[in-house]
Write an enzyme that holds these catalytic residues in place. Structure first.
Site, PDB file in Angstrom:
ATOM      1  N   ARG A   9       0.795  -1.220   0.000  1.00  0.00           N
ATOM      2  CA  ARG A   9       0.000   0.000   0.000  1.00  0.00           C
ATOM      3  C   ARG A   9       0.828   1.271   0.000  1.00  0.00           C
ATOM      4  NH1 ARG A   9      -3.116  -3.775   1.864  1.00  0.00           N
ATOM      5  NH2 ARG A   9      -1.180  -4.382   2.834  1.00  0.00           N
ATOM      6  N   THR A  10       1.795   1.341   0.892  1.00  0.00           N
ATOM      7  CA  THR A  10       2.500   2.617   1.050  1.00  0.00           C
ATOM      8  C   THR A  10       3.248   2.972  -0.231  1.00  0.00           C
ATOM      9  OG1 THR A  10       2.709   2.172   3.399  1.00  0.00           O
ATOM     10  CG2 THR A  10       4.117   3.895   2.507  1.00  0.00           C
TER      11      THR A  10
ATOM     12  N   LYS B 227      24.530  -5.882  -1.246  1.00  0.00           N
ATOM     13  CA  LYS B 227      25.971  -6.062  -1.476  1.00  0.00           C
ATOM     14  C   LYS B 227      26.790  -5.418  -0.366  1.00  0.00           C
ATOM     15  CE  LYS B 227      25.374  -5.610  -6.487  1.00  0.00           C
ATOM     16  NZ  LYS B 227      25.713  -4.725  -7.624  1.00  0.00           N
TER      17      LYS B 227
ATOM     18  N   ARG C  18      11.628   3.388   3.078  1.00  0.00           N
ATOM     19  CA  ARG C  18      11.225   2.428   4.112  1.00  0.00           C
ATOM     20  C   ARG C  18      12.451   1.585   4.440  1.00  0.00           C
ATOM     21  NH1 ARG C  18       5.843  -1.145   4.297  1.00  0.00           N
ATOM     22  NH2 ARG C  18       5.079   0.887   4.936  1.00  0.00           N
TER      23      ARG C  18
ATOM     24  N   HIS D  40       5.759   6.107  11.406  1.00  0.00           N
ATOM     25  CA  HIS D  40       5.213   5.967  10.047  1.00  0.00           C
ATOM     26  C   HIS D  40       4.276   7.158   9.820  1.00  0.00           C
ATOM     27  CE1 HIS D  40       3.784   4.325   6.389  1.00  0.00           C
ATOM     28  NE2 HIS D  40       3.566   3.074   6.742  1.00  0.00           N
TER      29      HIS D  40
HETATM   30  C1  NCD Z   1       2.013  -0.876   8.118  1.00  0.00           C
HETATM   31  C2  NCD Z   1       3.520  -0.757   8.213  1.00  0.00           C
HETATM   32  O1  NCD Z   1       4.237  -1.083   7.263  1.00  0.00           O
HETATM   33  O2  NCD Z   1       3.952  -0.320   9.261  1.00  0.00           O
HETATM   34  N1  NCD Z   1       1.518  -1.019   6.829  1.00  0.00           N
HETATM   35  C3  NCD Z   1       1.315   0.096   6.063  1.00  0.00           C
HETATM   36  O3  NCD Z   1       2.197   0.863   5.817  1.00  0.00           O
HETATM   37  N2  NCD Z   1       0.067   0.315   5.627  1.00  0.00           N
HETATM   38  C4  NCD Z   1       1.435  -1.837   9.073  1.00  0.00           C
HETATM   39  C5  NCD Z   1       1.940  -3.246   9.115  1.00  0.00           C
HETATM   40  O4  NCD Z   1       2.771  -3.654   8.316  1.00  0.00           O
HETATM   41  O5  NCD Z   1       1.466  -3.951   9.985  1.00  0.00           O
END
Ligand code: NCD
Length: 392
Positions: free
Chosen positions: A50-51, A79, A100, A128
Site C-alpha cells: 500500500r505505502t 551487497k 522504508r 510511520h
Molecule cells: C504498516 C507498516 O508497514 O507499518 N503497513 C502500512 O504501511 N500500511 C502496518 C503493518 O505492516 O502492519
C-alpha cells in the site's frame, strides 16, 4: 528549509489540518499536472504494498515520474552498501525520496544526507508519519472531526510503528486513547514520554471490554491529553457508543521473532463489535491484516480499513505537493519535538539493537538529544540514553 517528513512531529497542528484539507481537494479534483517534470524515488528496503503503490500512484496522478527500488535483495544494500551511500546516489537521481527501512531512525539519517526531501515510509518499529496522515484523514471523514477523538488502540503496540505516530497526533488534537496491547507488546516508553505537556498515561481496566476477556476487564493504558481546565486529566470509562474508532495492528512478526506465533488478544469479530461502547466505532487497520480482524466484519458499515487504504492516494498527493514546494500549508513550521536541542555526539552507543546508529554507525554516529520530557535520548530512535554514558 527542506521539507522532510521524518516524524509526525515535523508538522504543526495547523499544517496537519491544512494538509488534510488539501488531500480532500485532491480527492475531489483527481489528477493534475502539479508535479510535471519532478521525479520521485521510492526506496523500499522492507516489504510494502500500500505505502509504496499509493505514493507512486499519487506521483503519477500529479503528473510526476517515479523511479523505484522495491526489492532489498535486488538493491546494492544486499551487497553491503551503507544507507548513507545509497541515499547519496538516489539523491542525485530524484527530487524527493520515500524511504522504508528496517532500522529505527533510518529516515532521519537519510534526511541528514540528502538534499532532496525525505519522506519516512516506516523506519523499523519507530514511526510511520504518512500513514498517520492517512489515518487522521479517515478519522476526520468518517467520525466527522479531528479533535477530542476517543480511540481504542488494539494489538501489537510495541512494534506497530503506525500506532506510535498516531498516538502522538491524536494527543495533540485532544484525543483520548485506550491502549490494549498484546501482553509484553505495550507502547514503548519514548512514545508515552513524548506526548507533550500535561498529557498523562496511566494503567486502566476498562469494564466496557469485560465480556471479551473471560469476564475480566483487560489491562490497558489510558492516555489522556492535557485537561482544558488545567486540572488533572479525568478518568474515562467508555459508555455505550462512546468509542469513535478501534485501531487494530497486527503482530509485527518480522520484528518480534518467531517465538510469538499467534495473537493472544481476541480478534475483532462480530462478538467484539457487539460491545455497546463500540456501537458507533469505525474499525481501522493500516493493513495488511493477518488474523486480528475477522473477514466476517468486512461487510459491516463500521469496517473502514479498505476506505482508509484508498485514502492513501489523495493524502500522499498532498504530502508530495507540499514536500516538493508546490503547496504552502497554513501555520508556522514546527521544529521536531524530539530534537529540540542541538544534538551532541556521544561516547558509548544507543542500547536499541534495531537503531540505525547501532546497525550502521558510519551512516548515523551515536548522538544524544534532550527529548521533549527533558531526558537524554538517542537522536535517531528516541530510546533513553543508557545511564552512566557521558557525552563525548
Ligand atoms: C504498516 C507498516 O508497514 O507499518 N503497513 C502500512 O504501511 N500500511 C502496518 C503493518 O505492516 O502492519
Amino acid at each position: 528549509m527542506k521539507r522532510d517528513l521524518v516524524s509526525i512531529g515535523d508538522l504543526s497542528d495547523a499544517e496537519i489540518v491544512s494538509l488534510l484539507d488539501h488531500a480532500g481537494e485532491c480527492e475531489q479534483r483527481g489528477g493534475s499536472k502539479t508535479l510535471e517534470g519532478a521525479i520521485l524515488a521510492t526506496l523500499f528496503l522492507e516489504p510494502s504494498t500500500r505505502t509504496r503503490l499509493s505514493f507512486e500512484a499519487a506521483m503519477h496522478r500529479l503528473g510526476g515520474a517515479v523511479i523505484t527500488s522495491a526489492d532489498p535483495q535486488a538493491s546494492s544494500s544486499a551487497k553491503g552498501e551503507t544507507l548513507a551511500d545509497t541515499v547519496r546516489m538516489v539523491d542525485a537521481y530524484a527530487d524527493a525520496i520515500v524511504l522504508r527501512h528496517s532500522a529505527a531512525g533510518a529516515a532521519r539519517a537519510a534526511a541528514r544526507v540528502a538534499r532532496a526531501p525525505v519522506l519516512n515510509a516506516g523506519d523499523g518499529g519507530h514511526e510511520h508519519p504518512s500513514q498517520t496522515l492517512v489515518d487522521l484523514f479517515t478519522l476526520k471523514r468518517e467520525v466527522g472531526r479531528l479533535n477530542d477523538l476517543r480511540i481504542l488502540l488494539y494489538g501489537d503496540l510495541r512494534y506497530g510503528r503506525t500506532a506510535h505516530s498516531l498516538v502522538r497526533a491524536l494527543c495533540r488534537f485532544g484525543g483520548t486513547v485506550l491502549a490494549v496491547s498484546e501482553p509484553g507488546l505495550e507502547l514503548p516508553e519514548y512514545v508515552l514520554a513524548g506526548l507533550g505537556p500535561g498529557a498523562s498515561a496511566e494503567p486502566a481496566r476498562p469494564e466496557a471490554l469485560r465480556t471479551l476477556f473471560r469476564g475480566e476487564p483487560p489491562s490497558a493504558t489510558l492516555i489522556r491529553p492535557r485537561s482544558r481546565d488545567s486540572g488533572p486529566p479525568r478518568r474515562w470509562e467508555p459508555g455505550p457508543g462512546e468509542i469513535d474508532a478501534v485501531y487494530v495492528t497486527r503482530l509485527q512478526r518480522e520484528r518480534i521473532g518467531a517465538e510469538r506465533a499467534a495473537p493472544v488478544l481476541p480478534p475483532v469479530d462480530p462478538r467484539f463489535l457487539a460491545i455497546p461502547a463500540l456501537e458507533r466505532a469505525i474499525v481501522m487497520h493500516p493493513l495488511p491484516r493477518t488474523s486480528e480482524i475477522d473477514p466476517r466484519i468486512d461487510a459491516d458499515r463500521r469496517a473502514a480499513y479498505f476506505r482508509q487504504a484508498a485514502a492513501g492516494v489523495p493524502v500522499r498527493m498532498a504530502i508530495l505537493s507540499w514536500a516538493l514546494g508546490r503547496l504552502e500549508l497554513a501555520g508556522p513550521r514546527r521544529p521536531d519535538a524530539t530534537a529540540q536541542e542541538p544534538a551532541s555526539s556521544a561516547a558509548g552507543s544507543c542500547s536499541e539493537r534495531t537503531c540505525i546508529s547501532v546497525r550502521e554507525s558510519s551512516t548515523a554516529p551515536a548522538e544524544r538529544v534532550r527529548g521533549a520530557d527533558g531526558s537524554a535520548r538517542c537522536a535517531w530512535c528516541e530510546t533513553p540514553w543508557p545511564a552512566g554514558q557521558a557525552p563525548a
